[in-house]
Motif scaffolding. Structure first.
Motif, PDB file in Angstrom:
ATOM      1  N   GLY A 121      28.888 -87.530   0.749  1.00 31.42           N
ATOM      2  CA  GLY A 121      29.430 -88.051  -0.377  1.00 31.42           C
ATOM      3  C   GLY A 121      28.742 -89.332  -1.036  1.00 31.42           C
ATOM      4  O   GLY A 121      28.443 -89.466  -1.977  1.00 31.42           O
ATOM      5  N   MET A 122      28.599 -90.297   0.040  1.00 27.71           N
ATOM      6  CA  MET A 122      28.122 -91.553  -0.316  1.00 27.71           C
ATOM      7  C   MET A 122      26.637 -91.378  -0.859  1.00 27.71           C
ATOM      8  O   MET A 122      26.089 -92.118  -1.607  1.00 27.71           O
ATOM      9  CB  MET A 122      28.448 -92.451   0.715  1.00 27.71           C
ATOM     10  N   ALA A 123      25.978 -90.510  -0.322  1.00 28.44           N
ATOM     11  CA  ALA A 123      24.458 -90.186  -0.521  1.00 28.44           C
ATOM     12  C   ALA A 123      24.499 -89.851  -2.222  1.00 28.44           C
ATOM     13  O   ALA A 123      23.652 -90.221  -2.694  1.00 28.44           O
ATOM     14  CB  ALA A 123      23.798 -89.306   0.485  1.00 28.44           C
ATOM     15  N   VAL A 124      25.520 -88.881  -2.366  1.00 31.31           N
ATOM     16  CA  VAL A 124      25.261 -88.445  -3.609  1.00 31.31           C
ATOM     17  C   VAL A 124      25.844 -89.507  -4.733  1.00 31.31           C
ATOM     18  O   VAL A 124      25.163 -89.796  -5.867  1.00 31.31           O
ATOM     19  CB  VAL A 124      26.397 -87.248  -3.893  1.00 31.31           C
ATOM     20  N   GLN A 125      26.873 -90.339  -4.276  1.00 31.98           N
ATOM     21  CA  GLN A 125      27.216 -91.410  -5.238  1.00 31.98           C
ATOM     22  C   GLN A 125      26.090 -92.396  -5.201  1.00 31.98           C
ATOM     23  O   GLN A 125      26.016 -93.129  -6.446  1.00 31.98           O
ATOM     24  CB  GLN A 125      28.616 -92.052  -4.632  1.00 31.98           C
ATOM     25  N   ALA A 126      25.420 -92.923  -4.136  1.00 30.64           N
ATOM     26  CA  ALA A 126      24.306 -93.721  -4.347  1.00 30.64           C
ATOM     27  C   ALA A 126      23.321 -93.363  -5.273  1.00 30.64           C
ATOM     28  O   ALA A 126      22.676 -93.896  -6.051  1.00 30.64           O
ATOM     29  CB  ALA A 126      23.705 -93.954  -2.934  1.00 30.64           C
ATOM     30  N   LYS A 127      22.845 -91.825  -5.233  1.00 32.51           N
ATOM     31  CA  LYS A 127      22.083 -91.014  -6.142  1.00 32.51           C
ATOM     32  C   LYS A 127      22.493 -91.515  -7.677  1.00 32.51           C
ATOM     33  O   LYS A 127      21.754 -91.685  -8.661  1.00 32.51           O
ATOM     34  CB  LYS A 127      21.885 -89.933  -5.926  1.00 32.51           C
ATOM     35  N   ALA A 128      23.994 -91.768  -7.733  1.00 37.90           N
ATOM     36  CA  ALA A 128      24.595 -91.585  -9.073  1.00 37.90           C
ATOM     37  C   ALA A 128      24.763 -93.083  -9.670  1.00 37.90           C
ATOM     38  O   ALA A 128      25.197 -93.131 -10.632  1.00 37.90           O
ATOM     39  CB  ALA A 128      25.878 -91.037  -9.213  1.00 37.90           C
ATOM     40  N   GLY A 129      24.209 -93.885  -8.960  1.00 36.67           N
ATOM     41  CA  GLY A 129      24.157 -95.413  -9.124  1.00 36.67           C
ATOM     42  C   GLY A 129      25.239 -96.358  -8.759  1.00 36.67           C
ATOM     43  O   GLY A 129      25.292 -97.375  -9.102  1.00 36.67           O
ATOM     44  N   PHE A 130      26.108 -95.854  -7.636  1.00 37.10           N
ATOM     45  CA  PHE A 130      27.257 -96.511  -7.142  1.00 37.10           C
ATOM     46  C   PHE A 130      26.439 -97.849  -6.308  1.00 37.10           C
ATOM     47  O   PHE A 130      25.344 -97.581  -5.742  1.00 37.10           O
ATOM     48  CB  PHE A 130      28.006 -95.783  -6.059  1.00 37.10           C
ATOM     49  N   SER A 131      27.183 -98.960  -6.536  1.00 37.50           N
ATOM     50  CA  SER A 131      26.606-100.139  -5.700  1.00 37.50           C
ATOM     51  C   SER A 131      26.812-100.020  -4.181  1.00 37.50           C
ATOM     52  O   SER A 131      27.653 -99.307  -3.985  1.00 37.50           O
ATOM     53  CB  SER A 131      27.200-101.217  -6.315  1.00 37.50           C
TER      54      SER A 131
END
Length: 195
Positions: free
Chosen positions: A166-176
């Motif tokens: 989930g964090m990998a997807v969020q990182a791809k979406a621009g999460f800091s």
């Protein structure tokens, strides 16, 4: 007939890896790959076989060069430290390169046609192997008294992998990185312990 152009296979593989990391398996065109590697399509085919074989070689390189933190995490002295090491290291990797955030293994297979099924299956198998190694480490922690007897090691391993992916997807979406580190703290806040 022209001479075959000499090129550094490792450099070409690194360049292809970056393309796949940024665009995924199906999103990466041969034009993208030849532009990034500086190698013409016939020479790429000659060196690596088809696109699928090139992706699988790039994936091997990714695991060898970027995921060394995973086996290192399994050596941590407690189950919580294992989980923390994996999650923190993954966040660092997922946010290290602004031009290709997230995880090659996750992004490489999120969307796929029937033609990409062998790639999707290879990525599923790799993730399952990682989850199994994590479960085995948690089972050891349980035998050593670091985890309570009531802890479900298979669920804990699946949970850490779900947070990781989930964090990998969020990182791809621009999460800091900062936000993802707070997600880790939340994820570990209820870690089971006998202590």
């Amino acid at each position: 007939m022209g001479r075959h152009r000499e090129f550094d296979v490792d450099q070409a593989l690194d360049a292809a890896l970056t393309v796949f990391w940024r665009k995924g398996y199906e999103g990466a065109s041969y034009t993208d790959l030849t532009q990034a590697t500086g190698v013409e399509r016939p020479a790429l085919y000659s060196a690596f076989g088809n696109k699928e074989a090139l992706f699988l070689r790039a994936l091997e390189r990714y695991y060898a060069h970027y995921l060394a933190f995973f086996p290192a995490a399994l050596e941590q002295p407690s189950s919580r430290r294992v989980a923390q090491h994996i999650l923190r290291s993954a966040v660092e990797l997922n946010t290290r390169y602004p031009e290709h955030t997230g995880c090659l293994g996750i992004h490489g297979a999120i969307a796929g046609s029937d033609d990409a099924e062998p790639i999707r299956q290879a990525l599923i198998d790799a993730r399952a192997a990682g989850e199994a190694a994590l479960r085995e480490r948690f089972e050891r922690a349980q035998r050593e008294g670091d985890l309570p007897a009531t802890a479900n090691c298979a669920v804990l391993a699946a949970y850490i992998c779900a947070v990781l992916h989930g964090m990998a997807v969020q990182a791809k979406a621009g999460f800091s990185r900062e936000m993802l580190e707070m997600v880790i703290e939340q994820a570990l806040a209820t870690w089971p312990s006998d202590h």
